[in-house]
Design a protein around this motif. Structure first.
Motif, PDB file in Angstrom:
ATOM      1  N   VAL A  51       0.854  -1.186   0.000  1.00 51.92           N
ATOM      2  CA  VAL A  51       0.000   0.000   0.000  1.00 51.92           C
ATOM      3  C   VAL A  51       0.893   1.239   0.000  1.00 51.92           C
ATOM      4  N   ASP A  52       0.319   2.334  -0.511  1.00 50.25           N
ATOM      5  CA  ASP A  52       1.022   3.613  -0.533  1.00 50.25           C
ATOM      6  C   ASP A  52       0.390   4.628   0.403  1.00 50.25           C
ATOM      7  N   ASP A  53      -0.759   4.277   0.968  1.00 51.93           N
ATOM      8  CA  ASP A  53      -1.455   5.195   1.864  1.00 51.93           C
ATOM      9  C   ASP A  53      -0.617   5.405   3.122  1.00 51.93           C
ATOM     10  N   PRO A  54      -0.168   6.625   3.413  1.00 51.45           N
ATOM     11  CA  PRO A  54       0.660   6.843   4.610  1.00 51.45           C
ATOM     12  C   PRO A  54      -0.065   6.524   5.908  1.00 51.45           C
ATOM     13  N   VAL A  55      -1.390   6.667   5.922  1.00 48.05           N
ATOM     14  CA  VAL A  55      -2.152   6.333   7.141  1.00 48.05           C
ATOM     15  C   VAL A  55      -2.051   4.839   7.427  1.00 48.05           C
ATOM     16  N   ILE A  56      -2.252   4.033   6.389  1.00 44.83           N
ATOM     17  CA  ILE A  56      -2.171   2.580   6.562  1.00 44.83           C
ATOM     18  C   ILE A  56      -0.744   2.164   6.908  1.00 44.83           C
ATOM     19  N   LEU A  57       0.226   2.775   6.274  1.00 40.57           N
ATOM     20  CA  LEU A  57       1.614   2.442   6.577  1.00 40.57           C
ATOM     21  C   LEU A  57       1.952   2.768   8.025  1.00 40.57           C
ATOM     22  N   ALA A  58       1.409   3.869   8.542  1.00 40.17           N
ATOM     23  CA  ALA A  58       1.645   4.222   9.939  1.00 40.17           C
ATOM     24  C   ALA A  58       1.013   3.201  10.878  1.00 40.17           C
ATOM     25  N   ARG A  59      -0.150   2.683  10.528  1.00 36.98           N
ATOM     26  CA  ARG A  59      -0.799   1.666  11.359  1.00 36.98           C
ATOM     27  C   ARG A  59      -0.010   0.353  11.332  1.00 36.98           C
ATOM     28  N   ILE A  60       0.519   0.023  10.172  1.00 37.41           N
ATOM     29  CA  ILE A  60       1.352  -1.191  10.080  1.00 37.41           C
ATOM     30  C   ILE A  60       2.589  -1.039  10.955  1.00 37.41           C
ATOM     31  N   ALA A  61       3.214   0.142  10.891  1.00 40.06           N
ATOM     32  CA  ALA A  61       4.404   0.380  11.714  1.00 40.06           C
ATOM     33  C   ALA A  61       4.074   0.304  13.196  1.00 40.06           C
ATOM     34  N   LEU A  62       2.909   0.812  13.582  1.00 35.58           N
ATOM     35  CA  LEU A  62       2.487   0.733  14.987  1.00 35.58           C
ATOM     36  C   LEU A  62       2.339  -0.720  15.428  1.00 35.58           C
ATOM     37  N   ALA A  63       1.708  -1.547  14.593  1.00 38.46           N
ATOM     38  CA  ALA A  63       1.541  -2.959  14.934  1.00 38.46           C
ATOM     39  C   ALA A  63       2.885  -3.660  15.050  1.00 38.46           C
ATOM     40  N   GLN A  64       3.794  -3.357  14.154  1.00 35.50           N
ATOM     41  CA  GLN A  64       5.117  -3.964  14.228  1.00 35.50           C
ATOM     42  C   GLN A  64       5.849  -3.542  15.497  1.00 35.50           C
ATOM     43  N   ARG A  65       5.643  -2.298  15.906  1.00 32.84           N
ATOM     44  CA  ARG A  65       6.328  -1.811  17.102  1.00 32.84           C
ATOM     45  C   ARG A  65       5.778  -2.448  18.372  1.00 32.84           C
ATOM     46  N   LEU A  66       4.491  -2.736  18.388  1.00 34.71           N
ATOM     47  CA  LEU A  66       3.864  -3.284  19.597  1.00 34.71           C
ATOM     48  C   LEU A  66       3.909  -4.807  19.652  1.00 34.71           C
ATOM     49  N   GLU A  67       4.238  -5.450  18.549  1.00 36.70           N
ATOM     50  CA  GLU A  67       4.231  -6.918  18.546  1.00 36.70           C
ATOM     51  C   GLU A  67       5.330  -7.449  19.449  1.00 36.70           C
ATOM     52  N   PRO A  68       4.990  -8.365  20.344  1.00 34.27           N
ATOM     53  CA  PRO A  68       6.008  -8.897  21.269  1.00 34.27           C
ATOM     54  C   PRO A  68       6.953  -9.851  20.556  1.00 34.27           C
ATOM     55  N   GLY A  69       8.118 -10.003  21.109  1.00 38.64           N
ATOM     56  CA  GLY A  69       9.111 -10.934  20.592  1.00 38.64           C
ATOM     57  C   GLY A  69      10.212 -11.112  21.600  1.00 38.64           C
ATOM     58  N   LYS A  70      10.855 -12.291  21.563  1.00 46.72           N
ATOM     59  CA  LYS A  70      11.886 -12.598  22.551  1.00 46.72           C
ATOM     60  C   LYS A  70      13.040 -11.598  22.507  1.00 46.72           C
ATOM     61  N   LYS A  71      13.388 -11.138  21.305  1.00 53.82           N
ATOM     62  CA  LYS A  71      14.529 -10.242  21.170  1.00 53.82           C
ATOM     63  C   LYS A  71      14.091  -8.797  20.954  1.00 53.82           C
ATOM     64  N   LYS A  72      12.804  -8.546  21.172  1.00 57.26           N
ATOM     65  CA  LYS A  72      12.277  -7.220  20.906  1.00 57.26           C
ATOM     66  C   LYS A  72      12.138  -6.463  22.216  1.00 57.26           C
ATOM     67  N   LYS A  73      12.644  -5.242  22.255  1.00 57.88           N
ATOM     68  CA  LYS A  73      12.591  -4.456  23.478  1.00 57.88           C
ATOM     69  C   LYS A  73      12.523  -2.984  23.109  1.00 57.88           C
ATOM     70  N   LEU A  74      11.474  -2.316  23.591  1.00 52.96           N
ATOM     71  CA  LEU A  74      11.328  -0.885  23.365  1.00 52.96           C
ATOM     72  C   LEU A  74      12.075  -0.115  24.446  1.00 52.96           C
ATOM     73  N   ASP A  75      12.708   0.953  24.047  1.00 50.02           N
ATOM     74  CA  ASP A  75      13.390   1.827  24.996  1.00 50.02           C
ATOM     75  C   ASP A  75      12.510   3.038  25.303  1.00 50.02           C
ATOM     76  N   GLY A  76      12.909   3.789  26.287  1.00 51.15           N
ATOM     77  CA  GLY A  76      12.176   4.999  26.614  1.00 51.15           C
ATOM     78  C   GLY A  76      11.468   4.893  27.934  1.00 51.15           C
ATOM     79  N   GLU A  77      10.405   5.666  28.063  1.00 49.73           N
ATOM     80  CA  GLU A  77       9.688   5.757  29.334  1.00 49.73           C
ATOM     81  C   GLU A  77       8.192   5.557  29.114  1.00 49.73           C
ATOM     82  N   ILE A  78       7.575   4.969  30.121  1.00 50.36           N
ATOM     83  CA  ILE A  78       6.123   4.902  30.190  1.00 50.36           C
ATOM     84  C   ILE A  78       5.683   5.922  31.230  1.00 50.36           C
TER      85      ILE A  78
END
Length: 1033
Positions: free
Chosen positions: A823-850
């Motif tokens: 897809v080329d729609d930036p809205v849809i691409l942003a939603r895909i990126a959000l899902a990829q960022r939130l998907e859990p994984g053994k080697k996946k770790k978000l930095d920053g603060e809650i």
């Protein structure tokens, strides 16, 4: 959105071995159909009432069945040919009860019309027929052997092996006739109890090829079945080598008596054994009917040897025979040999355990009948009768021969007539044992003393030949059959080649050849005694699992456990299982460890491989029984704040189209609480439930999401959601939190949809539930981008254990790239990126603060939720920063101190605590911005007639603004603080303000908009005002 049922619905899938392999075209049609229904199931947005009812009524006719419910055209023709089996009563399409209706359709079984077909009374169509699922294929053609020829004969000759004429006198001499009786009875008891367990399993349905393996696999599952199948097949193969070793020893001994040899004793024995093995393997190609006739003849020879010993014991011995230890019956000899006399001999130091270890392999052939299932006319009827009768006959013969030899023979004898005449016949015996001066005759020293007792040695030699050849012939047949069944179940890779059968009786010639090669390898072994112990322990392990399978099936109390053989007890089966495992170490602890390690490695491999088979095992029944028992037990436990767990009902719709929402909820409940993905479909037929459940649960498994999925069909979103809130869960396993997504397009809603959304919030609090709203500026819905066909394809590949994607790619990127269209729609691409960022994984770790904005005391849920998230991927790399409200000006430090003290008592770590002041008046610019947002909805600014327009959001009355008043100013001030502190955080968790009853839902949505617009992903959290945190241990 959906409600929770009793649990994850079982997927009735035909195994690979029981169904026709579909063509490529059929698979493509199936995938396209399933993808269409997945896409259609998420085509209606939540809280959107504008839909065509007629369209969805017609949709009911377009729902296809699952492939597991489809039948071939041949099956349809079978119904037409046998129409007499259908009712001529109320409905011409009704089928009468018939055994063929419960057979697998791939093997020609009938099918019955669906309920929908019967209710419409339309003509039968292939797409409308229901196939029987869960039954094993019965395409195998049964043999013609009865319970005597097929079970008793084969079992007896497997029991009467080389030990019958060579080791029983030695046992009677070492243990004495008293302990010999105990050994035989104890072994027989284990054999009989195992026979009872075998009979129970054998009469609980038809048994396929593989016998013992088939019973254990279908009772305990593929992990146990595969491990024991390999062990049992290997035991039979090695048993071939052991018996042919005894056969070769006798042949070489006879050759040496006539001064004949080829090389040396060891090599001559190996050569004779290999020649015999090859000839017997070739003989099995003649079929089991011919083999049974040969075994009948061999049995006659063995019986002749038994009778020769009994009759010969009555005939008075000669002086030469007396000098060799055969002295005839006498009271004094009986009393002397009745007591035990364990002593060292040429085999080593002896004891009760060593004597037991020598005898127990003699009763290790009781499962021979189960290995003949493919050649039996009625396995369920033949196996119980034949096994028990053969065990009793064999044990009786063991007792008779042992007592006869012990009653007429001395333990030690020199073999010299002069020693007999002068009365020092037994003086050659010494303690400790000395091989140079030891006696060479008598019960303990002469392994061929039965030939002496029988008076006709050639009969005993012939009987020993017959016993070894007969047992070897049986094992040559059993082992390949077991291995053939194991190969056809596709549990282990790369071995299906050996599962191919040939001829009318499906003979596994390839497996015959493999067994012959393995047996030849063991014939070359220098330590035949250790190999014998391995065989014995392999059989004991098999017996243990047979008994455990009976116990487990009985203990599960499954309605499917209905054996016609009633003379068994599950507790006796369990005790027998434990006894078999204990005796393994009594026989030889080293070989026991080897067998345990071998079975354990095979079990672990299959357990973690998780082959996609559904055999209705007792393990499955126990899972249900345990779950039901625990759920009922949970009702007796009083709730306590220390045991509080978040149990979330998350309104996802079809989960795969809102993955970010699913991942966020999963990060809260993973390994902690219950998660239910709810799906409300407005106007959709409930018939689609089976398709949706199957595909969603497969998607869950691929994504390693621990959740339930519930689908509900309703006339409106609100009614469906209310049904979910009120009925979801079971007992104490009920959701205590409702989670849903925040709608970015709320400004485009009509009044009814907006009113429904806020009513859901009110209904949640009315039900005494907590509430979480996930807000993200990107949004969540990926319906326009999701590749539904690829999702179904990947699900199917996972079920079949295939990998249709490049495994060199990172797992997360690989899945997302394959399941989302370009897809080329930036809205849809942003939603895909959000899902990829939130998907859990053994080697996946978000930095920053809650950033946790704990504004009001809701019982602590606002604080608990982010703490739980930091314990799981991907949030375990983030730190908590707590924002709290000061009570009055100048109390910031004391407020911070109090909150830090509370966090310490709660055992929750935070990087910092920041007090904020909500009493400060917001800036003019912030107020102006908020007014501009709501002006278009205010009653005094909307166009005439707009207030009652049902297609527009509801208007904001002046009374609404007055009631919210000061609270609204605090929310505007809160937005200023959020923009100041939390615009760059990884996640914001904010205590959610409550809506007022009978007030404008538009104004409430505007308040939520001020808290989330332009912010990072935000969780609006509100507890039910009950404590979820406590200080106390």
């Amino acid at each position: 959105m959906g409600k929770l049922g009793a649990g994850i619905a079982g997927e009735k899938k035909p195994t690979r071995s029981q169904s026709r392999v579909p063509s490529i075209a059929e698979i493509e049609i199936e995938i396209n159909d399933r993808a269409t229904y997945l896409q259609r199931s998420c085509s209606i947005a939540a809280f959107d009432l504008d839909f065509d009812e007629e369209e969805f009524e017609e949709a009911e006719d377009r729902v296809p069945p699952l492939r597991s419910n489809r039948v071939s055209v041949a099956s349809l023709h079978a119904i037409e040919r046998k129409f007499r089996n259908f009712s001529t009563g109320f409905n011409m399409l009704e089928s009468l009860p018939s055994p063929a209706n419960y057979a697998d359709s791939s093997s020609g079984g009938k099918v019955r019309p669906t309920l929908e077909d019967l209710r419409r009374e339309q003509e039968l169509g292939a797409e409308d027929l229901v196939r029987n699922t869960g039954n094993e294929a019965s395409s195998m053609k049964r043999g013609k052997l009865g319970w005597i020829n097929g079970v008793v004969l084969w079992t007896l000759q497997d029991l009467w092996a080389v030990q019958l004429f060579l080791r029983l006198p030695w046992l009677a001499g070492q243990a004495g006739m008293g302990l010999y009786l105990v050994i035989v009875l104890a072994s027989t008891l284990i054999a009989l109890l195992t026979s009872l367990s075998t009979s129970a399993i054998a009469t609980n349905g038809e048994i396929g090829i593989g016998g013992t393996y088939f019973m254990i696999a279908r009772s305990l599952g593929p992990a146990y079945g595969a491990a024991i199948g390999v062990v049992f097949a290997l035991a039979n193969v090695i048993n071939i080598s052991l018996n042919l070793q005894g056969f070769a020893d006798i042949v070489v001994g006879l050759m040496r008596e006539h001064d004949q040899h080829m090389l040396n004793v060891v090599d001559d024995t190996r050569i004779v054994g290999v020649i015999a093995l090859v000839l017997l393997t070739l003989f099995t190609f003649c079929g089991m009917v011919v083999a049974s006739r040969l075994k009948s003849f061999l049995l006659v020879v063995v019986v002749a040897g038994i009778l020769a010993v009994i009759i010969g014991s009555i005939i008075p011995p000669t002086l030469e025979q007396q000098a060799e230890g055969f002295v005839g019956y006498s009271n004094a000899l009986f009393r002397e040999n009745f007591a035990p006399a364990f002593q060292e001999d040429k085999f080593g130091k002896q004891s009760f355990l060593t004597a037991f270890a020598v005898f127990f392999p003699s009763i290790s052939g009781i499962l021979a009948g189960t290995s003949m299932t493919g050649d039996l006319r009625d396995p369920s009827g033949a196996i119980p009768k034949g096994t028990i009768v053969a065990t009793l006959i064999a044990s009786t013969v063991y007792l008779i021969l042992g007592w006869v030899s012990g009653s007429v023979s001395l333990r030690h004898a020199s073999g010299h007539v002069n020693d007999l005449l002068i009365g020092n016949l037994t003086d050659c015996h010494s303690d400790p044992y000395d091989a140079h001066t030891a006696c060479h005759h008598g019960l303990i020293n002469d392994m061929e003393i039965m030939g002496l007792i029988a008076h006709w040695r050639w009969i005993i030699v012939a009987a020993t030949f017959a016993a070894t050849v007969s047992t070897s012939l049986g094992c040559i047949h059993f082992a390949p059959k077991v291995f053939q069944a194991l190969c056809r179940d596709h549990i282990f890779p790369y071995i299906h080649f050996f599962g191919k059968g040939y001829g009318h009786h499906d003979e596994p010639y390839r497996a015959y050849f493999l067994s012959m090669l393995i047996a030849i390898a063991f014939l070359m072994s220098p330590d035949i005694n250790f190999i014998s112990n391995v065989v014995c322990n392999c059989f004991l392990m098999t017996y243990a699992m047979v008994n455990y399978a009976t116990f487990d099936a009985s203990f599960s109390r499954s309605p499917g456990w209905r054996p016609t053989f009633k003379y068994y007890n599950m507790w006796l089966s369990l005790v027998t299982c434990i006894a078999c495992l204990a005796f393994m170490f009594c026989v030889d602890y080293q070989s026991a460890i080897i067998v345990f390690v071998l079975a354990g490695v095979l079990w672990l491999y299959v357990f973690y491989k998780k082959p996609e088979v559904n055999w209705g095992t007792s393990g499955q029944a126990n899972v249900y029984r345990t779950a039901l028992k625990d759920a009922l037990q949970l009702l007796k436990i009083q709730d306590h704040v220390k045991n509080y767990r978040p149990q979330i009902l998350v309104l996802t719709g079809l989960p795969c189209v809102r993955p970010a929402l699913v991942y966020m909820a999963g990060s809260i409940t993973r390994a902690t609480g219950l998660m239910i993905c709810g799906h409300v479909m407005v106007g959709e037929p409930i018939m689609e439930r089976a398709v949706l459940e199957q595909e969603v649960y497969r998607w869950f498994r691929r994504k390693k999401i621990q959740a339930f999925y519930e689908y509900i069909s309703s006339s409106s979103t609100l009614e469906g959601t209310r049904a979910l809130i009120q009925t979801s869960g079971l007992g104490k396993l009920k959701p205590n939190i409702l989670m849903m997504g925040y709608h970015l397009n709320w400004t485009n809603w009509n009044a009814a949809s907006m009113d429904e959304y806020v009513k859901v919030i009110h209904d949640t609090f009315d039900a005494h539930r907590g509430l979480i709203i996930l807000c993200a500026t990107e949004g969540f819905d990926l319906t326009e981008a999701v590749n539904f066909q690829e999702i179904v394809t990947q699900n199917e590949a996972e079920v079949l254990g295939l990998h249709s994607v490049d495994e060199t790619e990172p797992e997360q990127e690989k899945d997302d790239a394959m399941e989302v269209n370009q897809v080329d729609d930036p809205v849809i691409l942003a939603r895909i990126a959000l899902a990829q960022r939130l998907e859990p994984g053994k080697k996946k770790k978000l930095d920053g603060e809650i950033h946790v904005w704990w504004l009001f005391d809701d019982g602590g849920l606002t604080l608990l939720i982010p703490h739980l998230m930091t314990r799981q991927s991907p949030w375990n790399g983030c730190k908590l920063k707590i924002f709290c409200v000061i009570e009055m000006a100048g109390t910031a430090e004391s407020t911070k101190t109090n909150i830090l003290a509370m966090l310490t008592k709660f055992r929750i770590q935070a990087a910092d605590v920041i007090p904020v002041d909500l009493e400060q008046h917001p800036s003019h610019a912030s107020v102006t911005s908020f007014n501009q947002m709501i002006n278009q909805y205010r009653y005094d600014t909307v166009a005439p007639g707009r207030a009652n327009d049902p297609h527009k959001p509801s208007v904001i009355q002046e009374s609404d603004l007055i009631d919210y008043g000061d609270k609204m100013m605090k929310q505007i001030r809160l937005r200023e603080l959020l923009l100041e502190h939390s615009v760059h955080s990884s996640l914001n968790v904010v205590t959610m303000p409550l809506p007022r009853r009978n007030r404008s839902p538009t104004l409430y949505m505007a308040v939520l908009e001020t808290m989330t617009s332009g912010m990072p992903p935000t969780l609006l959290v509100r507890g039910n005002q009950e404590n979820v945190l406590t200080y106390y241990c």
